[in-house]
Write an enzyme that holds these catalytic residues in place. Structure first.
Site, PDB file in Angstrom:
ATOM      1  CB  SER A   1      -1.030   0.040   1.376  1.00 18.03           C
ATOM      2  OG  SER A   1      -1.413   1.154   1.449  1.00 18.03           O
TER       3      SER A   1
ATOM      4  CE  LYS B   1      -6.986  -3.394  -4.164  1.00 13.41           C
ATOM      5  NZ  LYS B   1      -7.592  -2.596  -2.885  1.00 13.41           N
TER       6      LYS B   1
ATOM      7  CG  HIS C   1     -10.937  -0.023  -0.709  1.00 17.86           C
ATOM      8  ND1 HIS C   1     -10.268   0.887  -1.442  1.00 17.86           N
ATOM      9  CD2 HIS C   1     -10.288  -0.007   0.568  1.00 17.86           C
ATOM     10  CE1 HIS C   1      -9.253   1.390  -1.100  1.00 17.86           C
ATOM     11  NE2 HIS C   1      -9.307   0.789   0.399  1.00 17.86           N
TER      12      HIS C   1
ATOM     13  CG  ASP D   1     -10.095  -7.114  -3.407  1.00 20.19           C
ATOM     14  OD1 ASP D   1     -10.964  -6.480  -3.221  1.00 20.19           O
ATOM     15  OD2 ASP D   1      -9.158  -6.262  -3.937  1.00 20.19           O
ATOM     16  N   GLY D   2     -12.336  -9.415  -2.201  1.00 21.38           N
ATOM     17  CA  GLY D   2     -13.601  -9.062  -1.349  1.00 21.38           C
ATOM     18  C   GLY D   2     -14.266 -10.065  -0.980  1.00 21.38           C
ATOM     19  N   GLY D   3     -14.186 -10.485   0.562  1.00 21.57           N
ATOM     20  CA  GLY D   3     -14.743 -11.514   1.261  1.00 21.57           C
ATOM     21  C   GLY D   3     -14.304 -12.796   0.956  1.00 21.57           C
TER      22      GLY D   3
ATOM     23  N   GLY E   1      -7.583  -9.431   2.134  1.00 24.96           N
ATOM     24  CA  GLY E   1      -7.244  -8.453   2.916  1.00 24.96           C
ATOM     25  C   GLY E   1      -7.244  -8.877   4.185  1.00 24.96           C
ATOM     26  NE  ARG E   2     -12.642  -6.092   6.631  1.00 23.72           N
ATOM     27  CZ  ARG E   2     -13.084  -5.599   5.568  1.00 23.72           C
ATOM     28  NH1 ARG E   2     -13.089  -6.228   4.528  1.00 23.72           N
ATOM     29  NH2 ARG E   2     -13.708  -4.045   5.542  1.00 23.72           N
TER      30      ARG E   2
END
Ligand SMILES: Cc1cc2nc3c(=O)[nH]c(=O)nc-3n(C[C@H](O)[C@H](O)[C@H](O)COP(=O)(O)O)c2cc1C
Length: 399
Positions: free
Chosen positions: A142, A268, A292, A323-325, A346-347
């Site tokens: 990042s 992105k 995001h 990405d996402g979940g 991510g998380r």
């Protein structure tokens, strides 16, 4: 019968009748996860991260925008898809390798950009880099990282992909892009979903619950403080003003950015077929379908539900990342079946980082690799190239 054992039995009987029975008994009987290796799935790290982090940092990690609906939709949307497994295929060997811009990736999974990782572990992005190296995964760094691109490249053993939050002036953008290019980054990822601002309510609410003195670590208060001043303290803004995300940006900015660098350029935050086509017309080398992690705007669509529209729009001319979940190997499999080249997380890896540092990130990557391998075997598609849309249904119907 006044023995301790009797008391314990009575107590358990009382708990069983109580509305708190499930969680209390679970706590009483399920062994605690004390080592990263004990985690059975990546969700196991979430409560550990919650426990390890102060409220403000947990809020920054877990929060979305508005009512956090899109964060939930990213997860729930996977239930719209079912898998069609083929039998009696030799699955004794599996091959997760893929090609990305001429480089061979060991698996179709990468760690996406997450800012300020020292908020989660003292080693921050360096721990993530060491884990990504050990697990042969690509790392996207990042712009608002706690560590510099040069230091991360050393820890990763190869330059990371560089995620750009564009500075608000072209001279500063050029400086930042040149720095990433000089560090050897092969890919520049411009994040375009925060140019209109955002309403990160959960993050703000939890920051208010934090009783610690934020100014002992931060240059400004997280709420009401200046993001520009905070940015100025970050390594990638050395010598720059700290201003970023120009709200006047339009598609001509993509043309200009593309001319500025030899790195591959990805956008992105692409969420529609129209924008995927425009990205292609303006010379992007690929797109990342992302909202995001539900942290930009409350769109209410899970990214896996958007994926068919994006893949169909680019018709194989550009690689599509998403990405996402993503929390299970079967989630990754679904994206590959729809036509994604690779999946970002991510998380989940930050849960691992917060709980056990490098080891936690490694375990998250290891679990997802193992789960994806298992799904590939179960579906009779032992190589990534064999995973096609015939392996997936949406609400029971072919896509
Ligand atoms: C705490 C946090 C910080 C993030 N920081 C950035 C960032 O600096 N740049 C960026 O492009 N995306 C950032 N993202 C978004 C991720 O790159 C990714 O799109 C998202 O986390 C994927 O969803 P997931 O968390 O459900 O896996 C961040 C996400 C989180 C959770």
């Amino acid at each position: 019968m006044n023995t301790p054992a009797f008391h314990r039995r009575e107590f358990l009987r009382f708990l069983a009748a109580s509305p708190f029975a499930v969680s209390a008994i679970a706590q009483d009987t399920v062994p605690a996860i004390t080592r990263a290796i004990d985690a059975l799935n990546v969700m196991d790290f979430e409560p550990l991260a919650h426990k390890a982090l102060p409220p403000a940092h947990w809020g920054y990690l877990s929060g979305g925008v508005d009512d956090d609906l899109t964060v939930r939709m990213n997860r729930e949307a996977f239930a719209h898809y079912q898998l069609r497994a083929r039998r009696l295929v030799d699955v004794s060997k599996t091959d997760l390798k893929i090609d990305v811009f001429g480089a061979t990736w060991d698996m179709p999974l990468y760690v996406s950009a997450v800012g300020a990782q020292q908020a989660f572990h003292p080693d921050g992005e360096l721990a993530t880099a060491r884990a990504a190296k050990a697990q042969k995964a690509m790392q996207m760094l990042s712009t608002v990282a706690s560590k510099s691109v040069e230091d991360v490249a050393k820890a990763l053993g190869t330059p990371p992909w560089y995620q750009l939050y564009m500075p608000t002036t072209w001279p500063e953008t050029e400086k930042m892009v040149q720095r990433a290019e000089s560090a050897g980054c092969p890919v520049l990822v411009w994040t375009i979903d925060l140019l209109g601002g955002r309403n990160a309510e959960t993050t703000a609410r939890l920051a208010r619950q934090d009783t610690r003195q934020c100014l002992s670590c931060h240059v400004t208060q997280p709420i009401g403080g200046s993001a520009v001043e905070r940015n100025r303290t970050r390594p990638m803004f050395a010598g720059l003003s700290g201003e970023m995300n120009p709200s006047a940006a339009d598609w001509s900015y993509v043309d200009r950015l593309k001319k500025m660098t030899k790195m591959k350029l990805l956008l992105k935050g692409i969420d529609t077929a129209e924008d995927a086509k425009l990205a292609m017309e303006h010379g992007a080398d690929g797109v990342i379908l992302s909202n995001h992690g539900g942290r930009a705007m409350e769109t209410g669509r899970g990214t896996i539900d958007i994926l068919p529209e994006i893949v169909d729009a680019v018709r194989g001319r550009l690689p599509v990342f998403v990405d996402g979940g993503f929390r299970r190997g079967s989630d990754i499999y679904k994206a590959l079946a729809i036509g994604a080249r690779a999946v970002g997380i991510g998380r989940p890896y930050i849960y691992g980082l917060s709980s056990f540092g490098q080891e936690g990130v490694e375990r998250v990557l290891e679990i997802l690799r193992a789960e994806l391998t298992l799904t590939m075997r179960q579906c009779g598609t032992p190589a990534v190239a064999k995973i096609t849309r015939s392996a997936i249904l949406r609400q029971g119907a072919p896509l």
